[in-house]
Motif scaffolding. Structure first.
Motif, PDB file in Angstrom:
ATOM      1  N   ALA A   1       1.393  -1.133  -0.569  1.00  0.00           N
ATOM      2  CA  ALA A   1      -0.033  -0.135  -0.013  1.00  0.00           C
ATOM      3  C   ALA A   1       1.046   1.250   0.371  1.00  0.00           C
ATOM      4  N   GLU A   2       1.074   2.355  -1.151  1.00  0.00           N
ATOM      5  CA  GLU A   2       1.407   3.226  -1.167  1.00  0.00           C
ATOM      6  C   GLU A   2       1.120   4.903  -0.958  1.00  0.00           C
ATOM      7  N   ILE A   3       1.692   6.169  -0.739  1.00  0.00           N
ATOM      8  CA  ILE A   3       0.913   7.217  -0.873  1.00  0.00           C
ATOM      9  C   ILE A   3       1.380   7.934  -1.712  1.00  0.00           C
ATOM     10  N   THR A   4       1.178   9.147  -2.807  1.00  0.00           N
ATOM     11  CA  THR A   4       2.130   9.928  -3.230  1.00  0.00           C
ATOM     12  C   THR A   4       3.233  10.702  -1.767  1.00  0.00           C
ATOM     13  N   VAL A   5       4.069  11.265  -2.450  1.00  0.00           N
ATOM     14  CA  VAL A   5       4.712  12.706  -1.678  1.00  0.00           C
ATOM     15  C   VAL A   5       3.773  13.515  -1.526  1.00  0.00           C
ATOM     16  N   GLU A   6       2.708  13.661  -2.787  1.00  0.00           N
ATOM     17  CA  GLU A   6       1.652  15.073  -2.262  1.00  0.00           C
ATOM     18  C   GLU A   6       1.001  14.909  -0.990  1.00  0.00           C
ATOM     19  N   GLN A   7       0.271  13.611  -1.246  1.00  0.00           N
ATOM     20  CA  GLN A   7      -0.382  12.934  -0.569  1.00  0.00           C
ATOM     21  C   GLN A   7       0.332  13.621   1.002  1.00  0.00           C
ATOM     22  N   LEU A   8       1.526  13.000   1.531  1.00  0.00           N
ATOM     23  CA  LEU A   8       1.974  12.821   2.571  1.00  0.00           C
ATOM     24  C   LEU A   8       2.184  14.704   2.890  1.00  0.00           C
ATOM     25  N   ALA A   9       2.341  15.188   1.660  1.00  0.00           N
ATOM     26  CA  ALA A   9       2.408  16.633   2.407  1.00  0.00           C
ATOM     27  C   ALA A   9       1.066  16.884   2.498  1.00  0.00           C
ATOM     28  N   GLU A  10      -0.044  16.672   2.270  1.00  0.00           N
ATOM     29  CA  GLU A  10      -1.356  16.950   2.737  1.00  0.00           C
ATOM     30  C   GLU A  10      -1.696  16.260   4.107  1.00  0.00           C
ATOM     31  N   LYS A  11      -1.306  15.401   4.704  1.00  0.00           N
ATOM     32  CA  LYS A  11      -1.386  14.507   5.388  1.00  0.00           C
ATOM     33  C   LYS A  11      -0.234  15.417   6.687  1.00  0.00           C
ATOM     34  N   LEU A  12       0.736  16.171   6.542  1.00  0.00           N
ATOM     35  CA  LEU A  12       1.536  16.906   6.904  1.00  0.00           C
ATOM     36  C   LEU A  12       0.923  17.935   8.190  1.00  0.00           C
ATOM     37  N   LYS A  13      -0.311  18.978   6.947  1.00  0.00           N
ATOM     38  CA  LYS A  13      -0.515  19.847   6.872  1.00  0.00           C
ATOM     39  C   LYS A  13      -1.684  19.844   7.868  1.00  0.00           C
ATOM     40  N   SER A  14      -2.230  18.563   8.410  1.00  0.00           N
ATOM     41  CA  SER A  14      -3.418  18.141   8.994  1.00  0.00           C
ATOM     42  C   SER A  14      -2.756  18.099  10.675  1.00  0.00           C
ATOM     43  N   PRO A  15      -4.177  17.644  11.550  1.00  0.00           N
ATOM     44  CA  PRO A  15      -3.748  18.022  12.813  1.00  0.00           C
ATOM     45  C   PRO A  15      -3.516  16.427  13.236  1.00  0.00           C
ATOM     46  N   ASP A  16      -3.899  15.581  11.782  1.00  0.00           N
ATOM     47  CA  ASP A  16      -4.129  14.480  12.011  1.00  0.00           C
ATOM     48  C   ASP A  16      -2.904  13.347  12.868  1.00  0.00           C
ATOM     49  N   GLY A  17      -3.424  12.788  13.522  1.00  0.00           N
ATOM     50  CA  GLY A  17      -3.139  11.847  14.265  1.00  0.00           C
ATOM     51  C   GLY A  17      -2.200  10.740  13.838  1.00  0.00           C
ATOM     52  N   PHE A  18      -0.847  10.322  12.864  1.00  0.00           N
ATOM     53  CA  PHE A  18      -0.689   9.485  12.332  1.00  0.00           C
ATOM     54  C   PHE A  18       1.099   9.421  12.564  1.00  0.00           C
ATOM     55  N   ILE A  19       2.299   8.636  12.852  1.00  0.00           N
ATOM     56  CA  ILE A  19       2.746   8.527  12.787  1.00  0.00           C
ATOM     57  C   ILE A  19       3.919   7.893  11.109  1.00  0.00           C
ATOM     58  N   LEU A  20       4.784   9.020  11.239  1.00  0.00           N
ATOM     59  CA  LEU A  20       5.940   9.351   9.964  1.00  0.00           C
ATOM     60  C   LEU A  20       6.753   8.455  10.321  1.00  0.00           C
ATOM     61  N   LEU A  21       7.571   6.966   9.765  1.00  0.00           N
ATOM     62  CA  LEU A  21       8.005   5.914  10.891  1.00  0.00           C
ATOM     63  C   LEU A  21       9.001   6.269   9.680  1.00  0.00           C
ATOM     64  N   ASP A  22      10.493   6.738   9.405  1.00  0.00           N
ATOM     65  CA  ASP A  22      12.045   6.829   8.559  1.00  0.00           C
ATOM     66  C   ASP A  22      12.397   5.842   9.393  1.00  0.00           C
ATOM     67  N   VAL A  23      12.931   4.751   7.737  1.00  0.00           N
ATOM     68  CA  VAL A  23      14.141   3.543   8.031  1.00  0.00           C
ATOM     69  C   VAL A  23      15.094   4.327   7.496  1.00  0.00           C
ATOM     70  N   ARG A  24      14.742   5.154   7.884  1.00  0.00           N
ATOM     71  CA  ARG A  24      16.720   5.473   6.958  1.00  0.00           C
ATOM     72  C   ARG A  24      17.845   5.239   8.034  1.00  0.00           C
ATOM     73  N   GLU A  25      19.097   5.019   7.806  1.00  0.00           N
ATOM     74  CA  GLU A  25      20.158   4.862   8.370  1.00  0.00           C
ATOM     75  C   GLU A  25      20.335   6.946   9.356  1.00  0.00           C
ATOM     76  N   PRO A  26      20.994   6.184  10.223  1.00  0.00           N
ATOM     77  CA  PRO A  26      21.151   7.769  11.111  1.00  0.00           C
ATOM     78  C   PRO A  26      22.207   8.239   9.944  1.00  0.00           C
ATOM     79  N   TRP A  27      23.125   8.105   9.671  1.00  0.00           N
ATOM     80  CA  TRP A  27      23.952   9.100   8.483  1.00  0.00           C
ATOM     81  C   TRP A  27      23.390   9.646   7.489  1.00  0.00           C
TER      82      TRP A  27
END
Length: 114
Positions: free
Chosen positions: A3-29
């Motif tokens: 299941a995917e969302i686009t980066v534009e959909q993520l941008a809209e989610k980030l503007k909202s006060p909705d409760g969700f989690i953005l899980l970044d799985v990249r390495e610390p560097w």
């Protein structure tokens, strides 16, 4: 199928006060070069998840009904983690297609690139 969302959909989610989690799985560097700053951001490298499994999940992500958007550099690792979480019973988990690279290109160049 992941299941995917686009980066534009993520941008809209980030503007909202909705409760969700953005899980970044990249390495610390990787976070030094590009990062989305948001209070809902939780960082847990895929390498830790691969090594420790569900025990490596941050507390916020442990709830299988949590709304989770998984982010990586280009969308490959996030797709793998999304599929893995879904196979473990998560029902509301989505990979951010194109990752932070596409987010920087199409939505917000200030997040950085590498």
């Amino acid at each position: 199928m992941t299941a995917e969302i686009t980066v534009e959909q993520l941008a809209e989610k980030l503007k909202s006060p909705d409760g969700f989690i953005l899980l970044d799985v990249r390495e610390p560097w990787e976070l030094r070069y590009a990062r989305i700053n948001d209070d809902r951001l939780v960082v847990q490298p895929m390498s830790e998840l691969a090594q420790r499994g569900l025990d490596a999940l941050p507390e916020a992500v442990r709830h299988q009904d949590a709304e989770v958007y998984v982010l990586c550099h280009r969308g490959i690792r996030s797709g793998d983690v999304t599929e893995w979480l879904a196979s473990q019973g998560w029902t509301n988990v989505f990979s951010v297609a194109g990752g932070i690279a596409e987010y920087a290109e199409r939505v917000d160049p200030s997040v950085g690139r590498y």
